[in-house]
Scaffold this motif. Sequence first.
Motif, PDB file in Angstrom:
ATOM      1  N   TYR A 219       0.829  -1.195   0.000  1.00  0.00           N
ATOM      2  CA  TYR A 219       0.000   0.000   0.000  1.00  0.00           C
ATOM      3  C   TYR A 219       0.870   1.254   0.000  1.00  0.00           C
ATOM      4  CZ  TYR A 219      -3.715  -3.209   1.523  1.00  0.00           C
ATOM      5  OH  TYR A 219      -4.616  -4.233   1.610  1.00  0.00           O
ATOM      6  N   GLY A 223      -2.683   4.706   1.513  1.00  0.00           N
ATOM      7  CA  GLY A 223      -3.476   3.510   1.762  1.00  0.00           C
ATOM      8  C   GLY A 223      -4.019   2.849   0.525  1.00  0.00           C
ATOM      9  N   ALA A 321      -8.222   0.326   0.600  1.00  0.00           N
ATOM     10  CA  ALA A 321      -7.415   0.958   1.646  1.00  0.00           C
ATOM     11  C   ALA A 321      -6.918  -0.114   2.593  1.00  0.00           C
ATOM     12  CB  ALA A 321      -8.238   1.996   2.400  1.00  0.00           C
ATOM     13  N   ILE A 322      -5.927   0.236   3.392  1.00  0.00           N
ATOM     14  CA  ILE A 322      -5.344  -0.736   4.311  1.00  0.00           C
ATOM     15  C   ILE A 322      -6.380  -1.184   5.320  1.00  0.00           C
ATOM     16  CG2 ILE A 322      -3.538  -1.139   6.006  1.00  0.00           C
ATOM     17  CD1 ILE A 322      -1.947   1.048   4.657  1.00  0.00           C
ATOM     18  N   TYR A 340      -3.889   5.719   8.301  1.00  0.00           N
ATOM     19  CA  TYR A 340      -4.242   6.130   6.944  1.00  0.00           C
ATOM     20  C   TYR A 340      -5.709   6.476   6.893  1.00  0.00           C
ATOM     21  CZ  TYR A 340       0.201   3.986   5.795  1.00  0.00           C
ATOM     22  OH  TYR A 340       1.518   3.665   5.750  1.00  0.00           O
TER      23      TYR A 340
END
Length: 341
Positions: A219, A223, A321-322, A340
């Motif tokens: 990532y 993110g 996203a993470i 993030y």
Amino acid sequence: MMSPTADNAPPKFRAAPRLLVVSLLVLLALGSSGCRWNPWIRRPAGDAAPVIFSHTPTLEEVTSALNAQTSRVQTLQTQGATVSVPGFPAISAELAVERPRKLRMRAGTAFTGPEIDLGMNDELFWFWAARNPQPGIYYARHDRFATSPLRSALAVDPAWVTDALGLVQLPPVQEITGPSPAGTDRMELRWTVQSAAGPMTRLIHVHAKHGWIVEQHLYDPRGNVMVSSKASDHQYSSVDGVALPRLVELNVPSASLQLRMDVTSYAVNMPFADGQTLFELPSQSLGNAPLVDLADPATAAALGGTMGAPGASGPMSPQPAIPAATPLNGATRYRGMPQYR
């Protein structure tokens, strides 16, 4: 002067960027290489994979098991491999790798002959494609490419070379967070990777019983997914003490690229028939194809505007996203994890 883009780039570069992206990312993500070796020595297949973790493991136990498997593989060769991308037929490929940084891949068909030649050694990497409208052996020194505009656009470190096959050398445990649950028979590890684009987050999913890597993600600082890979259909060899995937799927959203590699069998720690010449820049063996330095500012300017739109997604549907980490049994602490949003 305006930088060249897909519309105003010099004619000799106008048709090449997509092939450049595909070839580069095969090289960076697969991290394997090929040659013709004879005789072929096949390892026993179908051995029952041992249960590495019969209980909930500690971080030290997970990292020790993964690093131990990686350390058992110094060289790797495959036979019966194919590489394919959506919309194109699979082509045969011969792959070989010598850890930590040497690799070669040759691919082609019985009807058309050689189609792709990719490689890397301690000094540089290269690729050549027979159907490139502008013939050339595209190459770059690692140190120069690390600071080039194309490197920033790809945002993928060549250190990924063998990781997609599960041969990951983990950082010290102090830099890793986990393990945490990640679905049925899966646990997750993550850590921060420094890059030219800023701090990135590396995330891997490990089989909770057999201890092999089944999924990986990288990532960017915001993110967004840069690279994802999935590994399945693992083959365990009791002779070599390692389990390797026969199916690897790669997704590079920033280049709108999805790639699949199927492998019939592996040979571990066997000598290469071509020796170390296998990992040398093949400037004399690919006809009259000229050398094109990807780290040269003129080349980077001509190709940099066509690298693909960041954030594009493919069939693997990587997470945008993470994902939040879940402590294993509520006991794992996450040290210094960046936030993030």
